[in-house]
Design a protein around this motif. Structure first.
Motif, PDB file in Angstrom:
ATOM      1  N   LYS A  89       3.351  -0.985 -12.456  1.00  0.00           N
ATOM      2  CA  LYS A  89       2.345  -1.559 -13.357  1.00  0.00           C
ATOM      3  C   LYS A  89       2.890  -1.709 -14.776  1.00  0.00           C
ATOM      4  O   LYS A  89       2.715  -2.752 -15.399  1.00  0.00           O
ATOM      5  N   GLU A  96       0.849  -1.180   0.000  1.00  0.00           N
ATOM      6  CA  GLU A  96       0.000   0.000   0.000  1.00  0.00           C
ATOM      7  C   GLU A  96       0.888   1.233   0.000  1.00  0.00           C
ATOM      8  O   GLU A  96       1.714   1.415   0.891  1.00  0.00           O
ATOM      9  N   ALA A 146       3.480   3.788  -8.643  1.00  0.00           N
ATOM     10  CA  ALA A 146       2.489   2.774  -9.023  1.00  0.00           C
ATOM     11  C   ALA A 146       2.531   2.512 -10.526  1.00  0.00           C
ATOM     12  O   ALA A 146       2.485   1.353 -10.961  1.00  0.00           O
ATOM     13  N   GLU A 147       2.646   3.558 -11.325  1.00  0.00           N
ATOM     14  CA  GLU A 147       2.682   3.389 -12.779  1.00  0.00           C
ATOM     15  C   GLU A 147       3.945   2.671 -13.238  1.00  0.00           C
ATOM     16  O   GLU A 147       3.898   1.847 -14.147  1.00  0.00           O
ATOM     17  N   ILE A 177      -2.891   3.823  -2.516  1.00  0.00           N
ATOM     18  CA  ILE A 177      -2.989   2.914  -3.654  1.00  0.00           C
ATOM     19  C   ILE A 177      -2.522   1.543  -3.184  1.00  0.00           C
ATOM     20  O   ILE A 177      -1.380   1.389  -2.748  1.00  0.00           O
ATOM     21  N   GLU A 182      -3.429  -2.808  -9.901  1.00  0.00           N
ATOM     22  CA  GLU A 182      -4.173  -2.022  -8.914  1.00  0.00           C
ATOM     23  C   GLU A 182      -5.248  -2.876  -8.277  1.00  0.00           C
ATOM     24  O   GLU A 182      -6.012  -3.526  -8.965  1.00  0.00           O
ATOM     25  N   LEU A 238      -1.520  -2.065  -4.288  1.00  0.00           N
ATOM     26  CA  LEU A 238      -1.065  -2.813  -5.457  1.00  0.00           C
ATOM     27  C   LEU A 238      -0.874  -4.276  -5.081  1.00  0.00           C
ATOM     28  O   LEU A 238      -0.326  -4.583  -4.023  1.00  0.00           O
TER      29      LEU A 238
END
Length: 129
Positions: free
Chosen positions: A70, A51, A66-67, A103, A77, A105
């Motif tokens: 990913k 998180e 996060a990007e 966020i 997500e 993940l």
């Protein structure tokens, strides 16, 4: 007074956000971006999810982390939560609100495979130099 002391000693904190072992609170001034990316990878190895949490100006940093995870196929997500929190600069200062993002993940199916390949690549690089 004894009753109050006993009640405090027996207090159970039920807020799940208080003691999360897989939470990273990101600052945009303390550590470089890839420190957090690598830390998130380590947390996902240990807990299968991570998180990422930030306030105010650090929100852009959390979204970038996060990007990166990913886009490299390491995470997906699970949940994104936004809110505002009341803050005070000093004990007697005026309250103000700050934006907050969390966020969550999850570890992708290919996570372990991608991490093993990256480790092997790093070892090959070391051997060449």
């Amino acid at each position: 007074m004894e009753a109050i002391t006993e009640a405090v000693n027996n207090l159970n904190i039920t807020d799940s956000s208080f003691n999360k072992k897989n939470r990273i609170q990101v600052s945009n001034t303390k550590k470089p971006l890839f420190f957090y990316v690598n830390l998130a990878k380590r947390y996902m190895q240990q807990h299968n999810e991570v998180e990422l949490s930030a306030l105010g100006m650090a929100i852009a940093t959390v979204v970038t982390i996060a990007e990166i995870l990913k886009n490299n196929g390491l995470a997906f997500e699970k949940r994104i939560t936004t809110s505002t929190v009341d803050m005070r600069e000093d004990a007697g200062g005026r309250p103000f609100q700050k934006a907050k993002i969390e966020i969550l993940l999850g570890k992708s199916e290919k996570f372990d495979e991608l991490m093993a390949a990256a480790q092997e690549e790093a070892l090959d690089y070391e051997e060449q130099n």
